[in-house]
Write a protein that holds these residues in place. Structure first.
Motif, PDB file in Angstrom:
ATOM      1  N   ALA B 134       0.839  -1.204   0.000  1.00 44.79           N
ATOM      2  CA  ALA B 134       0.000   0.000   0.000  1.00 44.79           C
ATOM      3  C   ALA B 134       0.874   1.255   0.000  1.00 44.79           C
ATOM      4  CB  ALA B 134      -0.921  -0.014   1.219  1.00 44.79           C
ATOM      5  N   LEU B 135       1.899   1.253   0.853  1.00 46.37           N
ATOM      6  CA  LEU B 135       2.801   2.401   0.925  1.00 46.37           C
ATOM      7  C   LEU B 135       3.516   2.598  -0.412  1.00 46.37           C
ATOM      8  CD1 LEU B 135       4.375   4.625   2.442  1.00 46.37           C
ATOM      9  CD2 LEU B 135       5.910   2.848   3.310  1.00 46.37           C
ATOM     10  N   GLU B 136       3.958   1.501  -1.011  1.00 49.70           N
ATOM     11  CA  GLU B 136       4.705   1.583  -2.264  1.00 49.70           C
ATOM     12  C   GLU B 136       3.890   2.296  -3.345  1.00 49.70           C
ATOM     13  OE1 GLU B 136       5.910  -2.102  -4.171  1.00 49.70           O
ATOM     14  OE2 GLU B 136       7.783  -1.112  -4.761  1.00 49.70           O
ATOM     15  N   LYS B 137       2.601   2.023  -3.370  1.00 45.91           N
ATOM     16  CA  LYS B 137       1.732   2.657  -4.374  1.00 45.91           C
ATOM     17  C   LYS B 137       1.713   4.170  -4.225  1.00 45.91           C
ATOM     18  CE  LYS B 137      -1.601  -0.937  -5.400  1.00 45.91           C
ATOM     19  NZ  LYS B 137      -2.864  -1.497  -4.914  1.00 45.91           N
ATOM     20  N   ALA B 138       1.868   4.634  -2.989  1.00 47.22           N
ATOM     21  CA  ALA B 138       1.771   6.074  -2.743  1.00 47.22           C
ATOM     22  C   ALA B 138       3.095   6.805  -2.999  1.00 47.22           C
ATOM     23  CB  ALA B 138       1.323   6.311  -1.300  1.00 47.22           C
ATOM     24  N   LEU B 139       4.196   6.046  -3.123  1.00 48.24           N
ATOM     25  CA  LEU B 139       5.504   6.688  -3.250  1.00 48.24           C
ATOM     26  C   LEU B 139       5.697   7.314  -4.627  1.00 48.24           C
ATOM     27  CD1 LEU B 139       7.805   3.905  -1.698  1.00 48.24           C
ATOM     28  CD2 LEU B 139       6.836   5.902  -0.544  1.00 48.24           C
ATOM     29  N   SER B 140       6.263   8.511  -4.657  1.00 45.56           N
ATOM     30  CA  SER B 140       6.724   9.098  -5.922  1.00 45.56           C
ATOM     31  C   SER B 140       7.702  10.218  -5.600  1.00 45.56           C
ATOM     32  CB  SER B 140       5.551   9.595  -6.769  1.00 45.56           C
ATOM     33  OG  SER B 140       4.955  10.705  -6.165  1.00 45.56           O
ATOM     34  N   PRO B 141       8.527  10.592  -6.583  1.00 48.68           N
ATOM     35  CA  PRO B 141       9.645  11.512  -6.307  1.00 48.68           C
ATOM     36  C   PRO B 141       9.222  12.916  -5.855  1.00 48.68           C
ATOM     37  CG  PRO B 141       9.954  10.376  -8.400  1.00 48.68           C
ATOM     38  CD  PRO B 141       8.572  10.071  -7.955  1.00 48.68           C
ATOM     39  N   ASP B 142       7.935  13.225  -5.922  1.00 44.37           N
ATOM     40  CA  ASP B 142       7.504  14.566  -5.513  1.00 44.37           C
ATOM     41  C   ASP B 142       6.863  14.568  -4.125  1.00 44.37           C
ATOM     42  OD1 ASP B 142       5.395  13.048  -6.361  1.00 44.37           O
ATOM     43  OD2 ASP B 142       4.272  14.747  -7.204  1.00 44.37           O
ATOM     44  N   LYS B 143       6.975  13.458  -3.391  1.00 51.28           N
ATOM     45  CA  LYS B 143       6.256  13.350  -2.120  1.00 51.28           C
ATOM     46  C   LYS B 143       7.135  13.645  -0.902  1.00 51.28           C
ATOM     47  CE  LYS B 143       2.357  12.162  -3.997  1.00 51.28           C
ATOM     48  NZ  LYS B 143       1.904  10.803  -4.242  1.00 51.28           N
ATOM     49  N   ASP B 144       6.545  14.396   0.014  1.00 54.59           N
ATOM     50  CA  ASP B 144       7.192  14.608   1.318  1.00 54.59           C
ATOM     51  C   ASP B 144       6.586  13.626   2.312  1.00 54.59           C
ATOM     52  OD1 ASP B 144       8.827  16.909   0.632  1.00 54.59           O
ATOM     53  OD2 ASP B 144       6.926  18.015   0.461  1.00 54.59           O
ATOM     54  N   VAL B 145       7.470  12.909   3.008  1.00 51.00           N
ATOM     55  CA  VAL B 145       6.993  11.875   3.920  1.00 51.00           C
ATOM     56  C   VAL B 145       7.316  12.263   5.358  1.00 51.00           C
ATOM     57  CG1 VAL B 145       7.113   9.430   4.547  1.00 51.00           C
ATOM     58  CG2 VAL B 145       7.398  10.120   2.156  1.00 51.00           C
ATOM     59  N   LEU B 146       6.332  12.084   6.227  1.00 54.19           N
ATOM     60  CA  LEU B 146       6.547  12.271   7.661  1.00 54.19           C
ATOM     61  C   LEU B 146       6.448  10.905   8.331  1.00 54.19           C
ATOM     62  CD1 LEU B 146       6.788  13.997  10.238  1.00 54.19           C
ATOM     63  CD2 LEU B 146       4.298  14.277  10.175  1.00 54.19           C
ATOM     64  N   VAL B 147       7.501  10.532   9.072  1.00 51.30           N
ATOM     65  CA  VAL B 147       7.494   9.268   9.808  1.00 51.30           C
ATOM     66  C   VAL B 147       7.440   9.599  11.292  1.00 51.30           C
ATOM     67  CG1 VAL B 147       8.786   7.156  10.327  1.00 51.30           C
ATOM     68  CG2 VAL B 147       8.830   8.102   8.003  1.00 51.30           C
ATOM     69  N   ASN B 219       6.285  20.592  20.778  1.00 51.88           N
ATOM     70  CA  ASN B 219       7.327  21.348  21.470  1.00 51.88           C
ATOM     71  C   ASN B 219       7.957  22.445  20.618  1.00 51.88           C
ATOM     72  OD1 ASN B 219       6.859  19.792  23.696  1.00 51.88           O
ATOM     73  ND2 ASN B 219       8.447  18.295  23.180  1.00 51.88           N
ATOM     74  N   SER B 220       8.238  22.117  19.367  1.00 48.28           N
ATOM     75  CA  SER B 220       8.903  23.115  18.519  1.00 48.28           C
ATOM     76  C   SER B 220       7.893  24.032  17.834  1.00 48.28           C
ATOM     77  CB  SER B 220       9.766  22.416  17.470  1.00 48.28           C
ATOM     78  OG  SER B 220       8.956  21.582  16.660  1.00 48.28           O
ATOM     79  N   LYS B 221       6.628  23.747  18.012  1.00 46.26           N
ATOM     80  CA  LYS B 221       5.540  24.559  17.434  1.00 46.26           C
ATOM     81  C   LYS B 221       5.644  24.683  15.912  1.00 46.26           C
ATOM     82  CE  LYS B 221       3.964  25.376  21.530  1.00 46.26           C
ATOM     83  NZ  LYS B 221       2.913  24.444  21.965  1.00 46.26           N
ATOM     84  N   GLN B 222       6.323  23.700  15.290  1.00 52.75           N
ATOM     85  CA  GLN B 222       6.414  23.756  13.825  1.00 52.75           C
ATOM     86  C   GLN B 222       5.114  23.274  13.204  1.00 52.75           C
ATOM     87  OE1 GLN B 222      10.222  22.246  12.008  1.00 52.75           O
ATOM     88  NE2 GLN B 222      10.631  21.622  14.103  1.00 52.75           N
ATOM     89  N   LYS B 223       4.852  23.848  12.033  1.00 49.56           N
ATOM     90  CA  LYS B 223       3.703  23.401  11.249  1.00 49.56           C
ATOM     91  C   LYS B 223       4.269  22.684  10.034  1.00 49.56           C
ATOM     92  CE  LYS B 223       0.028  25.563   8.603  1.00 49.56           C
ATOM     93  NZ  LYS B 223      -0.563  26.831   8.165  1.00 49.56           N
ATOM     94  N   MET B 224       3.974  21.397   9.921  1.00 49.28           N
ATOM     95  CA  MET B 224       4.648  20.589   8.897  1.00 49.28           C
ATOM     96  C   MET B 224       3.690  19.965   7.902  1.00 49.28           C
ATOM     97  SD  MET B 224       7.672  18.274  10.318  1.00 49.28           S
ATOM     98  CE  MET B 224       7.444  17.474   8.772  1.00 49.28           C
ATOM     99  N   PRO B 225       3.672  20.487   6.693  1.00 54.98           N
ATOM    100  CA  PRO B 225       2.847  19.833   5.672  1.00 54.98           C
ATOM    101  C   PRO B 225       3.560  18.577   5.137  1.00 54.98           C
ATOM    102  CG  PRO B 225       3.864  21.842   4.797  1.00 54.98           C
ATOM    103  CD  PRO B 225       4.390  21.668   6.177  1.00 54.98           C
ATOM    104  N   PHE B 226       2.785  17.578   4.767  1.00 58.81           N
ATOM    105  CA  PHE B 226       3.377  16.335   4.231  1.00 58.81           C
ATOM    106  C   PHE B 226       2.361  15.683   3.294  1.00 58.81           C
ATOM    107  CE2 PHE B 226       1.063  15.390   8.092  1.00 58.81           C
ATOM    108  CZ  PHE B 226       0.296  14.293   7.732  1.00 58.81           C
ATOM    109  N   ASP B 227       2.860  14.756   2.488  1.00 58.36           N
ATOM    110  CA  ASP B 227       1.972  14.012   1.591  1.00 58.36           C
ATOM    111  C   ASP B 227       1.621  12.642   2.136  1.00 58.36           C
ATOM    112  OD1 ASP B 227       2.010  15.955  -0.636  1.00 58.36           O
ATOM    113  OD2 ASP B 227       4.147  15.452  -0.677  1.00 58.36           O
ATOM    114  N   ILE B 228       2.627  12.014   2.777  1.00 57.47           N
ATOM    115  CA  ILE B 228       2.464  10.633   3.247  1.00 57.47           C
ATOM    116  C   ILE B 228       2.857  10.578   4.720  1.00 57.47           C
ATOM    117  CG2 ILE B 228       3.381   8.283   3.047  1.00 57.47           C
ATOM    118  CD1 ILE B 228       3.924   8.929   0.056  1.00 57.47           C
ATOM    119  N   LEU B 229       2.046   9.892   5.505  1.00 59.11           N
ATOM    120  CA  LEU B 229       2.350   9.728   6.931  1.00 59.11           C
ATOM    121  C   LEU B 229       2.579   8.251   7.227  1.00 59.11           C
ATOM    122  CD1 LEU B 229       2.415  10.964   9.848  1.00 59.11           C
ATOM    123  CD2 LEU B 229      -0.007  10.354  10.002  1.00 59.11           C
ATOM    124  N   VAL B 230       3.703   7.941   7.885  1.00 59.12           N
ATOM    125  CA  VAL B 230       3.936   6.578   8.366  1.00 59.12           C
ATOM    126  C   VAL B 230       3.974   6.638   9.890  1.00 59.12           C
ATOM    127  CG1 VAL B 230       5.516   4.611   8.415  1.00 59.12           C
ATOM    128  CG2 VAL B 230       5.260   5.947   6.306  1.00 59.12           C
TER     129      VAL B 230
END
Lengths: 147, 410
Positions: B134-147, B219-230
């Motif tokens: 399932a994860l593999e299907k979502a992967l592409s070179p334009d994606k930002d991933v958050l783990v 804690n760091s109060k960052q706002k992080m956009p992403f495409d894929i979450l693991v």
């Protein structure tokens, strides 16, 4: 089964078994062709004892009856065949080195490309048929026999 | 004799092999929730990395079940164990009776409550073949991933996907990576290696909430956009079947050294089980693949009427990230011998006259000689430890011991 056994009293530490092992598993048709390319091969047998030491002996896979490497392999890449030889399937090995972590003899090591493990299969996997290290040991410091 | 095995991973396979080492004939039925023959679960990251092909991920040859006379019920779940009547109830209500039962149900991802998680698109766990596909299907070179999670599972996932996506960021509440496997210094070395490859780490922090595919870090109060979450925060042992049947359950299903649960004729092995760990002298879950095999095999032998005990279980990990290899074993207590350079890391832990643990990073040749000393609790007075501390070698043993190791069948 026939296995390789060590007579450490007779080992001079000449390392010839290591070269014979590299040659047998190199695919080269002449041993001298290893010259200048030794960094491309890693022997599956290891001579212990530094030069000058009183004790030397050569260690390779013991083909343990209850092989812990086979039980521990995360890929099912290690198996014991019907003749008792512990083999590694390169297509399945992912190079995690769990086998290196568990082998009590230190007899499994990374392959030269660093992406898989390698081990002795008693020269049944390279066309030589019988262990080339034993065949060429000048002092019978390693022998291939039933015990 | 009728054997039933719930689960179809490593402990189950080892159990089959254990049973067949004693009993060639008994009927074996495996209840497999996954629709695949057994495969090495840790291989999913290597498959994404391209190190192993999908068709080479099978843990046993294609004829394994046939050869061993095993009936596998694929895509079926065990719903209940009726221990009094020695039956397993399947989804759909069908019942299977057993003489001996192995529970090898493994573990499942633990997903902590995170506000808004349900609004996230493209979120994955990373434990099974189906998770990987399932994860593999979502992967592409334009994606930002958050783990989320810098443990073994999260970081192996990172290795598998790093070159197939635009960026990978790892967030963990702990102040270091792989805290269950590495000490702080060792963790820093591995972290640096991953950072060099382009992985970004945000440690001592957690995702407070999600708004669709934007994470808000606490804690760091960052706002992080992403495409894929693991989400790879941790795992929980699947103990419910045994617990509901009245068996003793802690963090895992409690088993003795022969893998018996507190229920008669019910055994447990693998990530779901809490067995004896000789490195701490008490029971704990050791969710490691080799341990699943050891336990499953012992369970199988005992189920078939043989006698086997697991006396020398210890934590052991061999894990690599690109060219960095980490091999560890035992516990990190007692006197420490260190040999650390910028690219090698070696720590040996000595306590009560024995080697009790080690951490080796990129300096791991013949490490199994160390591991065997830990497992056997060999007194260091019986070996030349000066030689051993330089490097693992059999020269450090006495001539007689060496003869036993090298001059006879083992």
């Amino acid at each position: 089964m026939k296995r390789i056994y060590v007579n450490e009293e007779w080992c001079l530490g000449c390392h010839l078994c290591e070269y014979e092992c590299m040659y047998a598993n190199s695919g080269l048709d002449q041993m001298f062709k290893l010259k200048g390319r030794l960094n491309q091969f890693i022997p599956r047998i290891k001579v212990e004892g530094e030069d000058g030491n009183a004790i030397h002996f050569a260690v390779n896979c013991r083909h343990c009856t209850n092989a812990i490497c086979v039980k521990s392999c995360i890929a099912g890449a290690l198996s014991k065949d019907e003749g008792g030889v512990v083999r590694i399937d390169k297509n399945k090995c992912v190079g995690c080195y769990t086998c290196v972590l568990v082998c009590p003899f230190g007899a499994i090591m990374p392959a030269p490309d660093g992406k898989a493990a390698q081990k002795c299969a008693l020269c049944t996997d390279n066309g030589f048929g019988e262990p080339n290290c034993v065949k060429n040991c000048p002092n019978n410091a390693i022998v291939y026999e039933e015990r | 004799m009728k054997y039933v095995i719930i689960g179809n991973s490593i402990a189950a396979t080892a159990c089959i092999e254990g049973i067949r080492s004693v009993d060639k004939k008994g009927e074996i039925t495996v209840i497999s929730a996954e629709n695949y023959p057994v495969y090495g679960r840790p291989l999913i990251s290597y498959c994404l990395l391209g190190r192993v092909k999908r068709e080479n991920m099978n843990y046993r040859p294609a004829d394994f079940y046939d050869k061993n006379g095993v009936k596998v019920l694929y895509s079926r779940r065990a719903e209940k164990i009726d221990a009094a009547n020695k039956k397993v109830v399947l989804d759909g209500g069908e019942e299977i009776s057993y003489d001996k039962l192995l529970v090898s149900t493994g573990s499942r991802p633990f997903v902590p409550p995170m506000q808004g998680l349900e609004s996230v698109e493209n979120k994955y766990s990373f434990m099974t073949m189906d998770d990987m596909l399932a994860l593999e299907k979502a992967l592409s070179p334009d994606k930002d991933v958050l783990v989320i999670g810098a443990g073994l599972i999260g970081l192996k996932c990172v290795e598998g996907i790093l070159d197939r996506v635009k960026s990978v960021t790892v967030v963990d509440l702990a102040d270091r990576i792989m805290p269950s496997v590495l000490d702080k210094e060792g963790g820093e070395m591995v972290q640096k290696g991953l950072e060099k490859k382009g992985v970004r780490f945000i440690l001592s922090d957690s995702a407070e909430k999600f708004e669709k595919n934007v994470a808000y870090l606490k804690n760091s109060k960052q706002k992080m956009p992403f495409d894929i979450l693991v989400v790879a925060v941790g795992v929980r042992a699947n103990t419910e079947l045994v617990k509901d049947a009245g068996g003793e359950v802690n963090r895992g299903i409690v088993v003795d050294k022969g893998m018996h649960t507190s229920l008669a004729d019910v055994y447990a092995a693998g990530d779901c089980a809490e067995g004896f760990d000789s490195s701490i002298g008490s029971n704990r879950v050791l969710a490691l693949l080799p341990n699943a095999y050891f336990q499953g095999n012992i369970a199988g032998v005992n189920m078939a009427g043989g006698i086997a005990l697991h006396l020398d279980a210890i934590p052991m990990n061999a894990i690599g990230f690109f060219d960095t290899h980490v091999l560890t074993a035992g516990v990190y207590e007692g006197e420490v011998l260190s040999d650390i350079t910028s690219d090698h890391y070696k720590k040996l832990f000595i306590k009560d006259g024995c080697l009790v643990g080690f951490i080796l990073i990129n300096d791991f040749l013949r490490a199994g000689i160390y591991t065997s000393l830990i497992r056997a609790k060999t007194p260091l007075s019986e070996v030349d430890f000066n030689l051993l501390s330089e490097e693992p070698q059999l020269l450090a043993f006495s001539k007689d011991v060496r003869k036993q190791k090298l001059a006879r069948e083992v």
